[in-house]
Design an enzyme around this catalytic site. Structure first.
Site, PDB file in Angstrom:
ATOM      1  CE  LYS A  62      43.740  41.257  33.240  1.00 41.41           C
ATOM      2  NZ  LYS A  62      44.903  40.805  33.673  1.00 41.41           N
ATOM      3  CB  SER A 317      37.520  44.817  36.845  1.00 40.34           C
ATOM      4  OG  SER A 317      36.459  43.022  37.113  1.00 40.34           O
TER       5      SER A 317
END
Length: 424
Positions: A62, A317
């Site tokens: 992110k 992720s």
């Protein structure tokens, strides 16, 4: 609104914009390894590569989109400050970017966000950010953040439905293609709001069009799956929040339009399966991942035959997992595997009833792991909530048959989530 949706339909990240993003974020974002997985390559008879975004400084990808967006803002907007809503990972990316760029940030997070993610957000942002816990879901926090934005004139940094954010996440696609000489046959990636997949799928469709792009989301929050089925963005009325990094009620408009065109498949993975993957990665490879970070690998079972002999990339992720969730992760994995079962057991209120249950109903390898009972003197039978762990899932049916034969069977609780949630 119609004008916005029309604009969203037309938007596609260009390679030039993604390359500019890669240059912009290179000062703070790591080029994470594309690592061979011996364990999964052997299991699936394929070349399984893990894109280790869990190794970023904020322990998720992110940071790419957040820093690309904030660093591209004009100085006057940057001075006013930024605001975002996030279930955790985007919040940490925004906090880190605010600290690096010396910009004030306000970060709304759900009250249900794991404490570890809240503390990390505060640590990365330092004096430059204010964290506000509001609502039970990302969508609740989002609505509160938007009201705050309007009141104070701040710039909103969307976690997924923003062009600069999508282009920042897309840099993962560029890196993967730079890091391997062999053609990539499959890419498996997690999906929450869709920013990651919108970005990398565009890169692959332009630079490696034969690569199949597979989106993965949790069964309890099938936002993209539902939207693709309906042919439009839909908002789910309820979601399971366990996979907090991917549990959103509505995907982004831009992301939906891109994914609708680019994805080769969109699949849902049960939360229990994701939990088993988390445990496997820790026990077998010493990798600590969060639920969303385990989703791509969890999907490989569904493609076991198709990926044999292929080059497969799974995007890990993030690794922002709170150790206090370990007991719940183990519990969910056992439930999914058919090892752990909960019942309401009807005990006759007489001496020796429990002894009979243990001796005549439980199998030789069955273990009682939970027991709640309160004797009621004016009733013939007293209910107890009993958790039983089996050695083999095949032992379940014989156990139920013995319970019924001996008149102990009351009710099976595993398939009653509204009742069962109080036990975990």
């Amino acid at each position: 609104m119609n004008m916005l949706l029309e604009k969203d339909r037309k938007y596609k990240p260009t390679l030039e914009a993604v390359k500019e993003a890669a240059e912009r974020i290179s000062r703070v974002v790591l080029k994470t390894p594309l690592a061979d997985s011996f364990t999964y390559s052997k299991r699936y008879e394929a070349n399984i590569l893990l894109k280790r975004e869990d190794l970023q400084q904020v322990r998720s990808y992110k940071i790419r989109g957040a820093y690309n967006k904030i660093s591209s803002l004009p100085q006057d907007q940057l001075k006013r400050g930024v605001i975002c809503a996030s279930a955790g990972n985007h919040a940490q990316g925004v906090a880190f970017a605010c600290n690096k760029l010396r910009a004030k940030g306000v970060i709304y997070m759900p009250i249900t966000t794991p404490r570890q993610k809240v503390e990390q957000t505060q640590m990365f942002g330092g004096e430059w950010v204010e964290v506000i816990l509001k609502g039970d879901t990302f969508d609740d926090s989002f609505k509160s953040a938007m009201k705050h934005k309007e009141k104070f004139g701040l710039v909103f940094i969307h976690p997924f439905d923003d062009e600069k954010v999508i282009e920042g996440q897309a840099t993962i696609g560029l890196e993967i293609l730079e890091q391997t000489d062999a053609p990539v046959d499959y890419v498996f990636a997690p999906l929450g709001g869709g920013g990651l997949l919108a970005g990398i799928s565009t890169v692959f469709k332009k630079l490696s069009p034969n690569t199949k792009i597979i989106g993965v989301e949790p069964t309890g929050a099938p936002s993209m799956t539902s939207s693709l089925k309906e042919g439009k963005v839909v908002e789910l009325s309820e979601i399971e929040r366990f996979v907090d990094g991917a549990a959103v009620q509505k995907v982004g408009n831009r992301n939906f339009e891109i994914c609708k065109e680019n994805l080769d498949d969109m699949i849902c993975i049960p939360e229990g399966k994701i939990c088993q993957t988390i445990l496997d990665l820790y026990n077998q490879d010493a990798l600590v991942v969060e639920p969303a970070g385990a989703m791509a690998i969890s999907a490989l079972d569904l493609y076991a035959e198709e990926i044999k002999g292929k080059n497969v990339v799974c995007i890990v992720s993030g690794s922002n997992n709170d150790i206090t969730r370990t007991a719940e992760i183990k519990e969910r994995a056992l439930l999914y595997a058919g090892i752990k079962h909960y019942f309401i057991v009807s005990f006759p209120q007489r001496a020796g009833a429990l002894k009979e249950f243990v001796a005549k109903v439980l199998g030789p390898n069955d273990d009682i792991t939970h027991f709640e009972y309160s004797k009621k003197h004016h009733r013939e039978n007293g209910p107890a909530v009993v958790g039983i762990e089996l050695n083999d899932p095949a032992d379940f049916e014989p156990l139920v048959e013995r319970m019924k034969k001996k008149n102990f069977y009351g009710e099976y609780l595993n398939d009653k989530p509204n009742l069962f949630q109080f036990l975990v």
